[in-house]
Scaffold this motif. Sequence first.
Motif, PDB file in Angstrom:
ATOM      1  N   ASP A 124       6.546  -0.498  -7.515  1.00  0.00           N
ATOM      2  CA  ASP A 124       6.239  -1.878  -7.117  1.00  0.00           C
ATOM      3  C   ASP A 124       7.182  -2.340  -6.018  1.00  0.00           C
ATOM      4  OD1 ASP A 124       4.131  -2.654  -9.075  1.00  0.00           O
ATOM      5  OD2 ASP A 124       5.714  -2.249 -10.544  1.00  0.00           O
ATOM      6  N   TRP A 142       6.967   5.627  -4.996  1.00  0.00           N
ATOM      7  CA  TRP A 142       5.749   5.218  -5.712  1.00  0.00           C
ATOM      8  C   TRP A 142       6.167   4.153  -6.719  1.00  0.00           C
ATOM      9  CZ3 TRP A 142       1.846   9.604  -7.236  1.00  0.00           C
ATOM     10  CH2 TRP A 142       1.622  10.444  -6.141  1.00  0.00           C
ATOM     11  N   ALA A 158      -2.101   5.730  -9.115  1.00  0.00           N
ATOM     12  CA  ALA A 158      -1.632   6.550  -7.994  1.00  0.00           C
ATOM     13  C   ALA A 158      -1.819   8.048  -8.238  1.00  0.00           C
ATOM     14  CB  ALA A 158      -0.178   6.227  -7.680  1.00  0.00           C
ATOM     15  N   TYR A 199       0.851  -1.191   0.000  1.00  0.00           N
ATOM     16  CA  TYR A 199       0.000   0.000   0.000  1.00  0.00           C
ATOM     17  C   TYR A 199       0.888   1.242   0.000  1.00  0.00           C
ATOM     18  CZ  TYR A 199      -3.978  -2.984   1.129  1.00  0.00           C
ATOM     19  OH  TYR A 199      -4.952  -3.952   1.093  1.00  0.00           O
ATOM     20  N   LYS A 205      -3.573   0.633  -3.402  1.00  0.00           N
ATOM     21  CA  LYS A 205      -3.182  -0.766  -3.240  1.00  0.00           C
ATOM     22  C   LYS A 205      -2.329  -1.173  -4.426  1.00  0.00           C
ATOM     23  CE  LYS A 205      -5.045  -5.411  -2.444  1.00  0.00           C
ATOM     24  NZ  LYS A 205      -6.265  -6.222  -2.263  1.00  0.00           N
ATOM     25  N   ILE A 206      -1.099  -1.607  -4.123  1.00  0.00           N
ATOM     26  CA  ILE A 206      -0.140  -1.939  -5.168  1.00  0.00           C
ATOM     27  C   ILE A 206      -0.085  -3.433  -5.437  1.00  0.00           C
ATOM     28  CG2 ILE A 206       2.233  -1.639  -5.950  1.00  0.00           C
ATOM     29  CD1 ILE A 206       0.692   0.974  -5.461  1.00  0.00           C
ATOM     30  N   SER A 207      -0.118  -4.236  -4.375  1.00  0.00           N
ATOM     31  CA  SER A 207      -0.014  -5.689  -4.549  1.00  0.00           C
ATOM     32  C   SER A 207      -0.791  -6.380  -3.437  1.00  0.00           C
ATOM     33  CB  SER A 207       1.448  -6.146  -4.541  1.00  0.00           C
ATOM     34  OG  SER A 207       2.044  -5.896  -3.279  1.00  0.00           O
ATOM     35  N   LEU A 237      -1.027   0.563  -8.955  1.00  0.00           N
ATOM     36  CA  LEU A 237       0.007   1.594  -8.999  1.00  0.00           C
ATOM     37  C   LEU A 237      -0.242   2.583 -10.128  1.00  0.00           C
ATOM     38  CD1 LEU A 237       2.765   2.723  -8.044  1.00  0.00           C
ATOM     39  CD2 LEU A 237       3.855   1.112  -9.624  1.00  0.00           C
TER      40      LEU A 237
END
Length: 336
Positions: A101, A99, A314, A44, A333-335, A311
Amino acid sequence: MRNSNREWYFAERPEGEPDTESFELQEGDVPDPKHGQLLVRVKYLSVDPYMRGRMRDAESYAEPWDVGDVLRGGIVGEVIESESDQYESGDLVTGNGTWADYSILDADDVAPVDSEIADLPAYLGTLGMPGRTAYFGLLEVGEPKPGETVVVSGAAGAVGSVVGQVAKLNGCRVVGFAGSDEKTDWLTEDLGFDAAINYKATDDYRAALDDAAPEGVDVYFDNVGGPITDAVFTKLNLDARVAVCGQIAHYNDEEVPVGPRKLPMLIAPRAKVQGLLIGDYATRFGEASEQLGKWVSTGELKHRETVVEGLENAPDAFLGLFSGDNIGKQVVKISE
């Protein structure tokens, strides 16, 4: 793991309200941690209003971004590779990352995350920088006393929602300004605010305050500025305290706006106005985190996050802060 790492870069300085032209997504190799560092898979990412100030080419409390910089912010993630004895692969941590992964963080600059106390996004809001800002800003600057009236602007945001609840825990009457009926209902029905004012549906803020705060205002926690603050200043009680945390109504202004002159309104009530920066309390972050964690664990302090997926989205999540898209903390929420 992904075979590559996507990162958002600061592409150009905005004039007025920023748009997507200020952001550029690039893809490169996954970085390798050096001695004392951690490779963290970001789960996150936090986007916050103060970041607008970092887009200006001007000195401020937060160092401005240079065009071409990788954008940075609070993250929660999982350690993938550790070059430190303090953490190992699989640990959950929070800190100031990129910002992206995957982000490289110094092990000395992160804190562990306990997912049994709260879910991960809470560590970017109520249990993170916004929560600590609310804790110290209200208790140290606002100095609320039982029975006093506390008014909060931006009350449905990450900081304001915590301010109001902590004020209630200290025996105060709490009034919040927010920008929709959904938000004001959340404040009164879920968070225990005594009254809430939808500023977008209110023509006369002073009259609304007469109804919501009939005994006047003892503590004003200001996240917004503008006409709301102009109105609150006319209602300040003797020895009132004003904590100036943010001025999001003005963050996109290219020139300083001229509004009602507020200083004369401070004379009769002998009110005190003080700005606050959370960094001034860095040596006491542990104190705030411990207390906030206890309140969350017991259910006395509630939290809410608005989660934007991906991502790639963002920048939209950040821009949404200025149109009031979020309730509670805005995170990406990225992963999984």
